[in-house]
Design an enzyme around this catalytic site. Structure first.
Site, PDB file in Angstrom:
ATOM      1  N   CYS A 101       7.915  10.881   6.695  1.00 40.16           N
ATOM      2  CA  CYS A 101       6.648  11.610   6.817  1.00 40.16           C
ATOM      3  C   CYS A 101       6.716  12.590   7.989  1.00 40.16           C
ATOM      4  CB  CYS A 101       5.507  10.615   7.013  1.00 40.16           C
ATOM      5  SG  CYS A 101       3.880  11.367   6.997  1.00 40.16           S
ATOM      6  N   CYS A 201       1.837   5.418   6.018  1.00 37.76           N
ATOM      7  CA  CYS A 201       1.718   6.688   6.734  1.00 37.76           C
ATOM      8  C   CYS A 201       0.783   7.673   6.015  1.00 37.76           C
ATOM      9  CB  CYS A 201       3.101   7.305   6.860  1.00 37.76           C
ATOM     10  SG  CYS A 201       3.098   8.972   7.509  1.00 37.76           S
TER      11      CYS A 201
END
Length: 398
Positions: A101, A201
């Site tokens: 991410c 995330c």
């Protein structure tokens, strides 16, 4: 002219305080909230997983008097993170979505949007630090551990490049978590007492196992137990013609078969499980807890061993394939045949371990001084000198 900084406001206390500190330091600050998921089919609870965070980010921006907007990155997130993640799990590997991410979304897609808004820098609420040094007349950026030893998040940024670091700011890296909460309270920010997010995330409240089970089909299979006294663990180490052969032998995981074990239960799919996992097996009646020592998605089999000291959990050496070696400090990159003594870790929060890097034509071998538990294919190994993270790579299975 004031330097312009775009802050990734996540709706948590860390990014809120990052924005506050930047204002105090005289920057022009803009807040952006990343909306990375809107597939309602994977919302596990009745709560909308991102709406509450988005509202908190808006309230913080309002309090600080900074411009704010939401950017929808869900298409890129699905393509670069979610699809990749499912593919890895289906193939029996365990990816780290938070590392990806940061590399693919926050410091790539999001950073490009920020630069289009005229930003000089992008800031996040990570507990890490950045320093500059000069090497051969050229400016080089160093990624350092955060001052708070309990919160250091440099591992999650282990795949960043010099170009990404050049534009990054980490305002809270010099602070301890309690100090960050104090700053938030002192400035009357709504996030001061907000609990840290434990979700996937930027998806919010969704837990990874629940998320996986909604996307990957269940498939009944057998759980096997391998005795710690099995002959495979007492094999004498052979003599080798070369160091590469020796490192390859040390990095090779045991190939388990049903004949080496006894059946102790059933599971719903080997792709849901990972090496070192203890929870979720639902097998009772053993003297010690069962830990997963291997998964085989091709045969849909899980192999376990009793106790956290089971020999099947431990290995001294791992391999990173040539195309998956990443150096933040390109100036320190090893050539074939070269070695380097470092500190390394194979998961977030693991205390740093003494290790030696061996660069070979096969890839980069990381050989630890002490055997490590649950070295897991698909996870990231990072290597450090003192408090600087200098490189990382994806752990490969041999």
């Amino acid at each position: 002219m004031k330097k312009r900084v775009v802050v990734g406001l996540s709706g948590g206390v860390d990014s809120s305080v990052a924005a506050q500190l930047l204002l105090d330091q005289g920057y022009e600050v803009i807040g952006l909230f990343m909306k990375n998921w809107h597939d309602d089919s994977v919302t596990i609870s009745d709560e909308c997983p991102w709406l509450e965070d988005s509202n908190d980010a808006l309230l913080v921006a309002d309090k600080l008097g900074i411009p704010f907007q939401t950017v929808d990155l869900s298409e890129e997130y699905k393509e670069r993170i979610v699809d990749y993640m499912f593919n890895e799990y289906e193939n029996g590997r365990t990816p780290n979505p938070d590392v990806l991410c940061n590399r693919e979304i926050k410091f790539d897609v999001f950073m490009k949007i920020a630069l289009e808004l005229g930003a000089d820098f992008v800031a996040t609420g990570h507990y890490c630090r950045k320093e500059e040094t000069i090497v051969n007349g050229k400016k080089v950026y160093k990624l350092l551990a955060g001052k708070d030893p309990n919160k250091d998040q440099s591992y999650f940024l282990c795949q960043l490049s010099q170009e990404q670091l050049a534009k990054a700011l980490f305002p809270i890296g010099e602070y301890l978590k309690p100090e960050v909460r104090e700053i938030a309270a002192k400035n009357d920010l709504i996030t001061a007492e907000k609990k840290d997010s434990q979700g996937l995330c930027f998806i919010g409240k969704v837990r990874l196992p629940d998320f996986l089970q909604q996307q990957l089909k269940p498939k009944k299979g057998i759980i096997y137990e391998v005795s710690k006294d099995h002959a495979v663990y007492t094999n004498q180490k052979p003599t080798f013609d070369s160091l590469i052969d020796e490192l390859t032998w040390e990095a090779t995981s045991v190939k388990y078969t049903p004949e080496m074990a006894k059946k102790v239960g059933e599971h719903n799919g080997a792709h849901y499980f990972t090496i070192g996992q203890r929870k979720g097996l639902n097998v009772g009646g053993t003297q010690e807890a069962l830990f997963i020592i291997d998964t085989n998605v091709a045969d849909n089999a899980i192999y376990t061993g009793q106790g956290h000291a089971h020999p099947g959990l431990f290995r001294k050496t791992l391999l990173v394939q040539p195309h998956e070696i990443h150096w933040i400090r390109e100036d320190l990159r090893l050539n074939n045949g070269e070695t380097m003594e470092v500190m390394a870790r194979i998961r977030y929060r693991q205390p740093l371990q003494k290790a030696t890097l061996h660069q070979t034509e096969k890839g980069l071998f990381v050989r630890f001084d002490e055997p490590q538990s649950a070295i897991t294919e698909g996870q990231f190994v990072s290597w450090h000198i003192d408090d600087e993270l200098i490189g990382s790579g994806v752990i490969s299975k041999i």
